[in-house]
Design an enzyme around this catalytic site. Structure first.
Site, PDB file in Angstrom:
ATOM      1  N   GLU A  30      -4.293  -3.356  -6.147  1.00  0.00           N
ATOM      2  CA  GLU A  30      -3.460  -3.928  -5.083  1.00  0.00           C
ATOM      3  C   GLU A  30      -4.022  -5.274  -4.662  1.00  0.00           C
ATOM      4  O   GLU A  30      -5.216  -5.409  -4.380  1.00  0.00           O
ATOM      5  CB  GLU A  30      -3.390  -3.008  -3.867  1.00  0.00           C
ATOM      6  CG  GLU A  30      -2.459  -3.566  -2.788  1.00  0.00           C
ATOM      7  CD  GLU A  30      -2.443  -2.755  -1.505  1.00  0.00           C
ATOM      8  OE1 GLU A  30      -2.269  -3.359  -0.430  1.00  0.00           O
ATOM      9  OE2 GLU A  30      -2.611  -1.523  -1.577  1.00  0.00           O
ATOM     10  N   GLY A  31      -3.147  -6.270  -4.618  1.00  0.00           N
ATOM     11  CA  GLY A  31      -3.557  -7.593  -4.185  1.00  0.00           C
ATOM     12  C   GLY A  31      -3.522  -7.731  -2.675  1.00  0.00           C
ATOM     13  O   GLY A  31      -3.493  -6.752  -1.930  1.00  0.00           O
ATOM     14  N   ALA A  32      -3.525  -8.974  -2.223  1.00  0.00           N
ATOM     15  CA  ALA A  32      -3.423  -9.284  -0.794  1.00  0.00           C
ATOM     16  C   ALA A  32      -2.287 -10.284  -0.629  1.00  0.00           C
ATOM     17  O   ALA A  32      -2.330 -11.367  -1.219  1.00  0.00           O
ATOM     18  CB  ALA A  32      -4.737  -9.873  -0.278  1.00  0.00           C
ATOM     19  N   GLY A  33      -1.256  -9.908   0.129  1.00  0.00           N
ATOM     20  CA  GLY A  33      -0.127 -10.821   0.290  1.00  0.00           C
ATOM     21  C   GLY A  33       0.590 -11.046  -1.022  1.00  0.00           C
ATOM     22  O   GLY A  33       0.872 -10.106  -1.765  1.00  0.00           O
TER      23      GLY A  33
ATOM     24  N   LYS B 200      -8.523  -1.842  -4.638  1.00  0.00           N
ATOM     25  CA  LYS B 200      -8.120  -2.885  -3.690  1.00  0.00           C
ATOM     26  C   LYS B 200      -9.358  -3.777  -3.591  1.00  0.00           C
ATOM     27  O   LYS B 200     -10.186  -3.626  -2.685  1.00  0.00           O
ATOM     28  CB  LYS B 200      -7.756  -2.265  -2.338  1.00  0.00           C
ATOM     29  CG  LYS B 200      -7.471  -3.282  -1.224  1.00  0.00           C
ATOM     30  CD  LYS B 200      -6.048  -3.737  -1.202  1.00  0.00           C
ATOM     31  CE  LYS B 200      -5.797  -4.636   0.012  1.00  0.00           C
ATOM     32  NZ  LYS B 200      -4.418  -5.118   0.096  1.00  0.00           N
TER      33      LYS B 200
ATOM     34  N   THR C  10       0.835  -1.206   0.000  1.00  0.00           N
ATOM     35  CA  THR C  10       0.000   0.000   0.000  1.00  0.00           C
ATOM     36  C   THR C  10       0.864   1.248   0.000  1.00  0.00           C
ATOM     37  O   THR C  10       0.579   2.221  -0.717  1.00  0.00           O
ATOM     38  CB  THR C  10      -0.939   0.007   1.218  1.00  0.00           C
ATOM     39  OG1 THR C  10      -1.728  -1.189   1.200  1.00  0.00           O
ATOM     40  CG2 THR C  10      -1.849   1.219   1.206  1.00  0.00           C
TER      41      THR C  10
ATOM     42  N   SER D  29      -8.900  -7.953   3.562  1.00  0.00           N
ATOM     43  CA  SER D  29      -9.236  -8.655   4.793  1.00  0.00           C
ATOM     44  C   SER D  29      -8.466  -8.030   5.961  1.00  0.00           C
ATOM     45  O   SER D  29      -7.572  -7.214   5.774  1.00  0.00           O
ATOM     46  CB  SER D  29      -8.916 -10.151   4.659  1.00  0.00           C
ATOM     47  OG  SER D  29      -7.577 -10.350   4.269  1.00  0.00           O
TER      48      SER D  29
END
Length: 235
Positions: free
Chosen positions: A124-127, A45, A24, A49
């Site tokens: 933006e992804g997650a992890g 995004k 981020t 989570s």
């Protein structure tokens, strides 16, 4: 190189070598620099989570809000984050725990709509890249189906060399486009690897190494942005 906007929309997925590597933070720096260069940036995004309760008790997607506020504060937050989830788990597990249903078609549709309205879509992804959005469908699948080039944020800490190598190899095996790799300095990391990692990440990423983001940087370093433009204008 002149700060000229690309002739067509650049679709970019910002992923990490791991969680907590500064996706981020780097995304906000990049979005601001692109906007300052006259480009229209649409931040997304799609799933976040680990959201804490916001006004009214609903999950508040703080990362999505940071991206939105960095470049498009007038956008409704619901247009930036489609699925805010409370549980600090992989999106598919968080959704399962909360009884939420994530619609991949809705996410892909949001990317297509953003591409029609902007010069750059910043997703933006997650992890990391193989994290699942729903069971059996990962951010790698989203990148492939939505034609997203992949920008890898590598956390400058012990272990990152293995993570960079694995991420690059995975992208190659999945036939995905590596846009570039940036090395993100992390706060309070005393490991001596912090100073030796850059040469090694540069070696592993080759010409796709964009540069290093110092801890606490207020703007994206000029050399990183120049490399970004060089690759972005040739996508």
């Amino acid at each position: 190189m002149a700060d000229a906007p690309p002739s067509r929309c650049l679709r970019l997925l910002v992923t990490g070598t791991d969680t907590g590597v500064g996706k981020t933070y780097v995304g906000c720096l990049l979005a601001r620099r692109l906007a300052a260069a006259g480009m229209t940036v649409f931040p997304l995004k799609p799933v976040e989570s680990g959201c804490r309760p916001g006004p009214g008790g609903s999950p508040f997607p703080a990362d999505a809000a940071a991206l939105r506020d960095a470049v498009a504060p007038s956008l409704p937050l619901t247009a930036v984050c489609l699925y805010p989830l409370s549980a600090p788990l992989s999106p598919h597990l968080a959704a399962r725990r909360e009884g939420a249903s994530i619609d991949i078609g809705r996410i892909r549709g949001a990317i297509e709509e953003a591409a029609r309205r902007s010069d750059v879509v910043l997703v933006e992804g997650a992890g990391g890249i193989s994290v699942e959005i729903v069971e059996g469908y990962s951010f790698a699948d989203l990148a492939r189906e939505s034609s997203l080039a992949v920008l890898v944020v590598a956390g400058n800490r012990l272990g990152v060399l293995n993570h960079v190598r694995l991420t690059i190899r995975y992208l190659e095996s999945e036939g995905l486009s590596l846009f570039g790799v940036v090395l993100s300095d992390l706060p309070a990391d005393p490991s001596p690897a912090r100073e030796t990692n850059e040469d090694e990440v540069r070696r592993l990423a080759g010409e796709r190494y964009l540069g290093r983001i110092p801890q606490g940087a207020a703007v994206l370093p000029g050399e990183v942005f120049s490399r970004f433009l060089e690759f972005g204008l040739t996508q």
